[in-house]
Design an enzyme around this catalytic site. Structure first.
Site, PDB file in Angstrom:
ATOM      1  N   HIS A  17      43.305  36.372  39.780  1.00 20.08           N
ATOM      2  CA  HIS A  17      43.748  36.576  41.157  1.00 20.08           C
ATOM      3  C   HIS A  17      44.690  35.445  41.588  1.00 20.08           C
ATOM      4  CE1 HIS A  17      39.627  38.677  41.814  1.00 20.08           C
ATOM      5  NE2 HIS A  17      40.544  39.631  41.861  1.00 20.08           N
ATOM      6  N   LYS A  41      29.514  48.545  48.246  1.00 19.63           N
ATOM      7  CA  LYS A  41      29.181  47.593  47.184  1.00 19.63           C
ATOM      8  C   LYS A  41      28.331  46.462  47.743  1.00 19.63           C
ATOM      9  CE  LYS A  41      33.478  47.948  44.486  1.00 19.63           C
ATOM     10  NZ  LYS A  41      34.673  47.153  44.140  1.00 19.63           N
ATOM     11  N   ARG A  90      46.296  44.993  35.203  1.00 22.49           N
ATOM     12  CA  ARG A  90      45.881  44.350  33.960  1.00 22.49           C
ATOM     13  C   ARG A  90      46.175  45.213  32.739  1.00 22.49           C
ATOM     14  NH1 ARG A  90      40.330  43.127  36.687  1.00 22.49           N
ATOM     15  NH2 ARG A  90      41.192  44.926  37.738  1.00 22.49           N
ATOM     16  N   SER A 128      36.422  39.966  38.161  1.00 20.05           N
ATOM     17  CA  SER A 128      35.301  39.274  38.819  1.00 20.05           C
ATOM     18  C   SER A 128      33.994  39.647  38.128  1.00 20.05           C
ATOM     19  CB  SER A 128      35.233  39.660  40.298  1.00 20.05           C
ATOM     20  OG  SER A 128      36.405  39.266  40.956  1.00 20.05           O
TER      21      SER A 128
HETATM   22  P1  ADP Z   1      39.360  45.603  44.151  1.00 18.77           P
HETATM   23  O1  ADP Z   1      37.881  45.704  44.355  1.00 18.77           O
HETATM   24  O2  ADP Z   1      40.181  46.106  45.300  1.00 18.77           O
HETATM   25  O3  ADP Z   1      39.884  46.071  42.805  1.00 18.77           O
HETATM   26  P2  ADP Z   1      39.551  42.934  43.130  1.00 18.77           P
HETATM   27  O4  ADP Z   1      39.112  41.724  43.881  1.00 18.77           O
HETATM   28  O5  ADP Z   1      38.769  43.308  41.928  1.00 18.77           O
HETATM   29  O6  ADP Z   1      39.594  44.058  44.221  1.00 18.77           O
HETATM   30  O7  ADP Z   1      41.069  42.808  42.726  1.00 18.77           O
HETATM   31  C1  ADP Z   1      42.104  42.656  43.657  1.00 18.77           C
HETATM   32  C2  ADP Z   1      43.443  42.883  42.970  1.00 18.77           C
HETATM   33  O8  ADP Z   1      43.661  41.890  41.975  1.00 18.77           O
HETATM   34  C3  ADP Z   1      43.577  44.222  42.257  1.00 18.77           C
HETATM   35  O9  ADP Z   1      44.902  44.687  42.415  1.00 18.77           O
HETATM   36  C4  ADP Z   1      43.303  43.873  40.810  1.00 18.77           C
HETATM   37  O10 ADP Z   1      43.935  44.789  39.927  1.00 18.77           O
HETATM   38  C5  ADP Z   1      43.943  42.513  40.732  1.00 18.77           C
HETATM   39  N1  ADP Z   1      43.403  41.699  39.647  1.00 18.77           N
HETATM   40  C6  ADP Z   1      42.102  41.389  39.417  1.00 18.77           C
HETATM   41  N2  ADP Z   1      41.962  40.626  38.318  1.00 18.77           N
HETATM   42  C7  ADP Z   1      43.216  40.433  37.812  1.00 18.77           C
HETATM   43  C8  ADP Z   1      43.755  39.756  36.669  1.00 18.77           C
HETATM   44  N3  ADP Z   1      42.967  39.140  35.787  1.00 18.77           N
HETATM   45  N4  ADP Z   1      45.095  39.785  36.494  1.00 18.77           N
HETATM   46  C9  ADP Z   1      45.879  40.454  37.369  1.00 18.77           C
HETATM   47  N5  ADP Z   1      45.448  41.127  38.445  1.00 18.77           N
HETATM   48  C10 ADP Z   1      44.134  41.125  38.681  1.00 18.77           C
END
Ligand code: ADP
Length: 159
Positions: A17, A41, A90, A128
């Site tokens: 992130h 969630k 990703r 996460s």
């Molecule tokens: P959500 O629950 O909306 O998917 P996240 O907190 O999991 O929220 O992710 C927020 C954003 O960050 C999403 O667009 C996700 O694809 C992106 N993201 C999460 N991890 C990575 C990573 N390792 N590299 C690039 N983008 C990421």
């Protein structure tokens, strides 16, 4: 003046992130990170904890702020007069759902666009959920999350 939002659960923020935040903050004038209150969630970290990790790790960026939001991402964008939604990609597995969400948002408000950043290769596997799993079993998370989150895991899991 380009204002963008970066929405997500951030439970917790990972180095993946932060990589997207750093890169997006270079191309927009103002970046608002939106931490979603998701009633479906059950998050590991409370909203206060998730917000404080994000504030701590983004304090060096003068054009980045953190807010909480509930409901539709598009409404959060509108409320902040942001014309861009930032998301990270990703793998192909992210693509289908992200495209569907982006198209839905664009059909609700054609003035608002989604911009995707492809992950840096070293974080392509990182989510996460993965970070939580590694931390739960007491393994080293220093390559996955910032130090403040690693400390948060230690408090949560006591290891
Ligand atoms: P959500 O629950 O909306 O998917 P996240 O907190 O999991 O929220 O992710 C927020 C954003 O960050 C999403 O667009 C996700 O694809 C992106 N993201 C999460 N991890 C990575 C990573 N390792 N590299 C690039 N983008 C990421």
């Amino acid at each position: 003046m380009i204002k963008a939002i970066y929405p997500g659960s951030f439970d917790p923020v990972t180095l993946g992130h932060l990589d997207i935040i750093k890169r997006a903050a270079k191309v927009v004038d103002e970046l608002i990170i939106g931490v979603l209150v998701n009633k479906e969630k059950k998050p590991l970290f409370t909203m206060e904890e998730r917000m404080s990790f994000l504030k701590e790790t983004t304090k060096e960026f003068s054009n980045v702020t953190v807010q909480t939001f509930e409901g539709l991402t598009i409404d959060f964008a509108r409320k902040n007069q942001a014309k861009l939604i930032i998301r990270g990609l990703r793998a192909v597995t992210d693509f289908e759902s992200e495209m569907q969400i982006a198209q839905t948002n664009h059909s609700i408000d054609p003035e608002i666009d989604t911009m995707f950043f492809t992950t840096s290769l070293e974080y392509a596997f990182l989510s996460s959920t993965i970070a939580k799993e590694v931390a739960y079993y007491g393994s080293d998370v220093s390559k996955l999350v910032p130090p403040v989150v690693a400390e948060g895991f230690r408090k949560k899991y006591g290891k």
